[in-house]
Each structure stands twice: as structure tokens, then as C-alpha cells.
Design an enzyme around this catalytic site. Structure first.
Site, mmCIF file in Angstrom:
data_model
loop_
_atom_site.group_PDB
_atom_site.id
_atom_site.type_symbol
_atom_site.label_atom_id
_atom_site.label_comp_id
_atom_site.label_asym_id
_atom_site.label_seq_id
_atom_site.Cartn_x
_atom_site.Cartn_y
_atom_site.Cartn_z
ATOM 1 N N ARG A 37 0.810 -1.217 0.000
ATOM 2 C CA ARG A 37 0.000 0.000 0.000
ATOM 3 C C ARG A 37 0.844 1.269 0.000
ATOM 4 O O ARG A 37 0.369 2.346 0.283
ATOM 5 C CB ARG A 37 -0.969 0.003 1.190
ATOM 6 C CG ARG A 37 -1.895 -1.205 1.147
ATOM 7 C CD ARG A 37 -3.059 -1.113 2.102
ATOM 8 N NE ARG A 37 -3.702 -2.409 2.215
ATOM 9 C CZ ARG A 37 -4.584 -2.898 1.340
ATOM 10 N NH1 ARG A 37 -4.960 -2.162 0.308
ATOM 11 N NH2 ARG A 37 -5.107 -4.094 1.500
ATOM 12 N N HIS A 69 3.403 -11.094 -5.441
ATOM 13 C CA HIS A 69 2.253 -10.316 -5.937
ATOM 14 C C HIS A 69 2.650 -8.847 -5.943
ATOM 15 O O HIS A 69 3.295 -8.372 -5.016
ATOM 16 C CB HIS A 69 1.058 -10.539 -5.007
ATOM 17 C CG HIS A 69 -0.241 -10.060 -5.563
ATOM 18 N ND1 HIS A 69 -0.496 -8.739 -5.863
ATOM 19 C CD2 HIS A 69 -1.365 -10.734 -5.892
ATOM 20 C CE1 HIS A 69 -1.727 -8.637 -6.340
ATOM 21 N NE2 HIS A 69 -2.284 -9.818 -6.370
ATOM 22 N N TYR A 72 -0.886 -3.077 -4.775
ATOM 23 C CA TYR A 72 -2.256 -2.720 -5.173
ATOM 24 C C TYR A 72 -2.349 -1.315 -5.769
ATOM 25 O O TYR A 72 -3.356 -0.958 -6.364
ATOM 26 C CB TYR A 72 -3.184 -2.805 -3.956
ATOM 27 C CG TYR A 72 -3.400 -4.210 -3.457
ATOM 28 C CD1 TYR A 72 -3.492 -5.276 -4.350
ATOM 29 C CD2 TYR A 72 -3.540 -4.464 -2.099
ATOM 30 C CE1 TYR A 72 -3.700 -6.563 -3.889
ATOM 31 C CE2 TYR A 72 -3.746 -5.758 -1.629
ATOM 32 C CZ TYR A 72 -3.821 -6.802 -2.536
ATOM 33 O OH TYR A 72 -4.043 -8.068 -2.079
ATOM 34 N N HIS A 109 -2.136 -7.368 -11.096
ATOM 35 C CA HIS A 109 -3.465 -6.984 -11.556
ATOM 36 C C HIS A 109 -3.265 -6.133 -12.802
ATOM 37 O O HIS A 109 -2.556 -5.132 -12.738
ATOM 38 C CB HIS A 109 -4.185 -6.184 -10.473
ATOM 39 C CG HIS A 109 -4.490 -6.989 -9.241
ATOM 40 N ND1 HIS A 109 -5.073 -6.459 -8.129
ATOM 41 C CD2 HIS A 109 -4.283 -8.301 -8.966
ATOM 42 C CE1 HIS A 109 -5.220 -7.406 -7.211
ATOM 43 N NE2 HIS A 109 -4.737 -8.531 -7.696
ATOM 44 N N GLU A 144 -3.483 -11.442 -13.659
ATOM 45 C CA GLU A 144 -4.505 -12.104 -12.856
ATOM 46 C C GLU A 144 -5.888 -11.875 -13.452
ATOM 47 O O GLU A 144 -6.198 -10.782 -13.921
ATOM 48 C CB GLU A 144 -4.443 -11.570 -11.416
ATOM 49 C CG GLU A 144 -5.417 -12.289 -10.487
ATOM 50 C CD GLU A 144 -5.117 -12.039 -9.007
ATOM 51 O OE1 GLU A 144 -4.013 -11.560 -8.677
ATOM 52 O OE2 GLU A 144 -6.005 -12.345 -8.194
ATOM 53 N N ASP A 178 -7.850 -16.572 -10.518
ATOM 54 C CA ASP A 178 -8.360 -16.398 -9.163
ATOM 55 C C ASP A 178 -9.822 -16.851 -9.170
ATOM 56 O O ASP A 178 -10.655 -16.292 -9.894
ATOM 57 C CB ASP A 178 -8.230 -14.913 -8.773
ATOM 58 C CG ASP A 178 -8.609 -14.649 -7.332
ATOM 59 O OD1 ASP A 178 -9.682 -15.096 -6.897
ATOM 60 O OD2 ASP A 178 -7.824 -13.963 -6.634
ATOM 61 N N HIS A 181 -12.402 -14.243 -8.230
ATOM 62 C CA HIS A 181 -12.537 -13.222 -9.276
ATOM 63 C C HIS A 181 -13.296 -13.736 -10.497
ATOM 64 O O HIS A 181 -14.150 -13.034 -11.025
ATOM 65 C CB HIS A 181 -11.154 -12.721 -9.722
ATOM 66 C CG HIS A 181 -10.380 -12.043 -8.639
ATOM 67 N ND1 HIS A 181 -9.100 -11.568 -8.830
ATOM 68 C CD2 HIS A 181 -10.702 -11.747 -7.358
ATOM 69 C CE1 HIS A 181 -8.667 -11.014 -7.701
ATOM 70 N NE2 HIS A 181 -9.611 -11.115 -6.798
ATOM 71 N N HIS A 213 -5.287 -18.917 -7.711
ATOM 72 C CA HIS A 213 -5.604 -18.377 -6.398
ATOM 73 C C HIS A 213 -6.902 -19.039 -5.972
ATOM 74 O O HIS A 213 -7.941 -18.803 -6.599
ATOM 75 C CB HIS A 213 -5.808 -16.860 -6.458
ATOM 76 C CG HIS A 213 -4.523 -16.088 -6.573
ATOM 77 N ND1 HIS A 213 -4.494 -14.753 -6.884
ATOM 78 C CD2 HIS A 213 -3.232 -16.475 -6.386
ATOM 79 C CE1 HIS A 213 -3.221 -14.346 -6.895
ATOM 80 N NE2 HIS A 213 -2.449 -15.375 -6.601
ATOM 81 N N ASP A 226 -15.398 -8.772 -5.768
ATOM 82 C CA ASP A 226 -14.069 -9.096 -5.268
ATOM 83 C C ASP A 226 -13.977 -9.062 -3.753
ATOM 84 O O ASP A 226 -13.215 -8.275 -3.177
ATOM 85 C CB ASP A 226 -13.005 -8.166 -5.891
ATOM 86 C CG ASP A 226 -11.589 -8.637 -5.576
ATOM 87 O OD1 ASP A 226 -11.420 -9.695 -4.936
ATOM 88 O OD2 ASP A 226 -10.643 -7.933 -5.975
ATOM 89 N N HIS A 228 -13.188 -11.890 -0.949
ATOM 90 C CA HIS A 228 -12.830 -13.293 -0.754
ATOM 91 C C HIS A 228 -13.474 -13.846 0.505
ATOM 92 O O HIS A 228 -13.580 -13.147 1.502
ATOM 93 C CB HIS A 228 -11.314 -13.436 -0.631
ATOM 94 C CG HIS A 228 -10.551 -12.913 -1.814
ATOM 95 N ND1 HIS A 228 -9.214 -13.127 -1.981
ATOM 96 C CD2 HIS A 228 -10.937 -12.203 -2.896
ATOM 97 C CE1 HIS A 228 -8.806 -12.566 -3.110
ATOM 98 N NE2 HIS A 228 -9.841 -11.985 -3.678
ATOM 99 N N GLU A 258 -5.864 -17.004 -0.755
ATOM 100 C CA GLU A 258 -5.887 -15.582 -0.374
ATOM 101 C C GLU A 258 -7.163 -15.328 0.401
ATOM 102 O O GLU A 258 -7.891 -14.371 0.145
ATOM 103 C CB GLU A 258 -5.885 -14.693 -1.618
ATOM 104 C CG GLU A 258 -4.658 -14.794 -2.488
ATOM 105 C CD GLU A 258 -4.847 -14.008 -3.779
ATOM 106 O OE1 GLU A 258 -5.877 -14.213 -4.452
ATOM 107 O OE2 GLU A 258 -3.972 -13.203 -4.080
#
Ligand code: FE
Ligand code: FE
Ligand code: ZN
Length: 279
Positions: A37, A69, A72, A109, A144, A178, A181, A213, A226, A228, A258
């Protein structure tokens, strides 16, 4: 070879991730190689790199079992110049961190078009990839499959294929599927897994699929949310997740959780995945 892992914390330094994965009985793991982040991260120190490599060796993790990964914050499809350049530089940094750690894949992503439209967004993502991928890099970048939240690109296999189509160094590209997703994106993996994988194969090619994922979803198929859920606590459910884990077309892939869990929760779900795979 199939392995089961989870996205583990690398808090305090990447060298802590292998021990965290080992502690939950994982045969592999995903991690962020920097705070996901924040834009800027300290470069990896030589000591950190050595400690990470040593920890991987100690616990028996090879690059094929590790799935970094990206942050974000990165949006390779951003319509504005400054955030786009920032994203591209950050993505390049993510790839370089992987190379320094001796890793050979980076899950990311694809991006969001932020109102400029899917087509333009796809073009921008492909342009950025063409700008950063180099023939001598070890890292394969994995696009992804996304839920389509907001203006996310990659919610359909066609969108992913269109990005891949525009990239020159296609041998540096793979896909990570994923399950939360794709379900949120509208693919019916509960009732028609074979159909979805056949569609994936004809549009993208199963040879590009490099990782799964494994997540349940809090929302119904097509919701584009989205969120999870833990395995068996969402709208996909254990039965369908079991069919995914056992599917012959996916038998050689790494499976990574995840799900919203602490480490003991992950340990339980990893054991559960293994059980489902053998059922
Ligand atoms: Fe992701
Ligand atoms: Fe994911
Ligand atoms: Zn997600």
C-alpha cells in the site's frame, strides 16, 4: 507437481515469509516483496536478499513454489500521464526485486481503465508491458483474472487475451486464475468448470495458466465485487472448490490461498485442500 500454499505476511522483511509458510504446512507461498500500500520502498539490502534465499533453502522452497504479488497501487492502464509513469516505474521495480530475490514470476493486476474505456485501457497496459519487459529477464509476469470491480481490466478471458496479443515478448507472460474473481466476473465455475476451462483454453490457452488463487467468494457469480471468503463459507462452496483442486487440466499448477485468515486458519485450509485433492 502441484503444491498448496497461502499468501503469507512478509512483515518485518521478506526473509520472514518462508518461515511463516513453513509454519502453516505450506508447500509454497505468495508474498509482497514490499509494502503493497506504499509507492516507495527501500531497495532490498544485500543482507535481506541473502537471508531470504537462505530461508527458502532451509525450508525447501524453490522459485517455482513462490508467487510474488505486485502492489495494489499500480495501475498500468491509468489514463493520466503522471500516475501511469509512476505505475510503470513501480512495476519495473517489482520485477527487479523478484530478480534480486532469485524469483522468476510476478503476479499482477492488469489495471483499471478509470473511465477511458476498456479498449484504451488494454492498449495502455500492453504499452507499459512492452516498455518494461526485457528479453534477458528471468521473471514471467502473470496477469490475474479480475472480478471487474470498478473499471478493472481482465474480467473476461477476452480482455486478458487482448492484452497478451499486443505484447511483443509473449514468452514473458502467463496468467493466474483467481477463483473468487472469475466467479464474481460471471464465469460459472460451480456448475460448468469444464466449460469455463475450455473457454479459457480457446481464448487464452491453458499453456499460459501458471497459478491458481483458490478463494471462495462472499458474493454471487457476476457480482463484480471481489470479496474473498474462506473455503466453504462462500458462494462457490467446498464441492466446487474440490472439483477445481482435482481437475486434470490444473494438476501441475500451484494453488495459493488468499482467504481472510490468520496463520492457523491458513494451516487448516491448506490441510483441507490436500484432503480435497485426494478425495
Ligand atoms: Fe491479486
Ligand atoms: Fe488473487
Ligand atoms: Zn481479490
Amino acid at each position: 507437481m502441484k503444491y498448496f500454499g497461502a499468501h503469507v505476511s512478509a512483515a518485518g522483511g521478506v526473509e520472514n515469509a518462508p518461515a511463516n509458510a513453513h509454519a502453516i504446512g505450506a508447500e509454497g507461498f505468495a508474498l509482497f516483496t514490499k509494502n503493497q500500500r506504499q509507492w516507495v520502498a527501500k531497495p532490498l539490502a544485500a543482507g535481506e536478499i541473502d537471508a531470504f534465499r537462505e530461508a527458502c533453502e532451509r525450508y525447501g522452497y524453490t522459485p517455482a513454489q513462490i508467487l510474488p504479488h505486485d502492489s495494489y497501487l499500480i495501475n498500468l492502464g491509468h489514463p493520466e500521464k503522471e500516475p501511469l509513469e509512476k505505475s510503470r516505474a513501480a512495476f519495473l521495480d517489482e520485477m527487479q526485486r523478484c530478480e534480486l530475490l532469485g524469483l522468476d514470476r510476478l503476479n499482477f493486476h492488469p489495471g483499471s481503465h478509470v473511465g477511458q474505456g476498456v479498449e484504451k485501457g488494454i492498449e495502455l497496459v500492453a504499452d507499459q508491458l512492452n516498455g518494461v519487459l526485457a528479453p534477458d529477464q528471468k521473471t514471467t509476469v502473470l496477469l490475474e483474472t479480475m472480478s471487474g470491480k470498478g473499471s478493472e481490466l481482465g474480467k473476461t478471458f477476452e480482455e486478458l487475451a487482448a492484452i497478451i496479443e499486443r505484447v511483443d515478448l509473449k514468452e514473458k507472460l502467463g496468467v493466474c486464475l483467481d477463483t473468487c474473481h472469475v466467479s464474481d466476473g460471471g464465469y460459472d465455475i460451480v456448475h460448468d468448470l469444464d466449460g469455463v476451462l475450455t473457454e479459457f483454453d480457446s481464448i487464452i490457452g491453458l499453456r499460459r495458466l501458471k497459478a491458481i488463487h483458490l478463494n471462495d467468494s462472499k458474493n454471487p457469480p457476476g457480482s463484480r465485487k471481489d470479496r474473498h471468503a474462506c473455503l466453504g463459507e462462500g458462494t462457490i462452496g467446498l464441492e466446487a472448490l474440490g472439483r477445481i483442486v482435482r481437475h486434470p487440466a490444473l494438476k501441475d499448477l500451484p494453488f495459493c490461498l488468499e482467504t481472510p485468515n490468520d496463520l492457523p486458519g491458513y494451516a487448516r485450509e491448506i490441510a483441507l485442500m490436500r484432503e480435497m485433492a485426494e478425495a
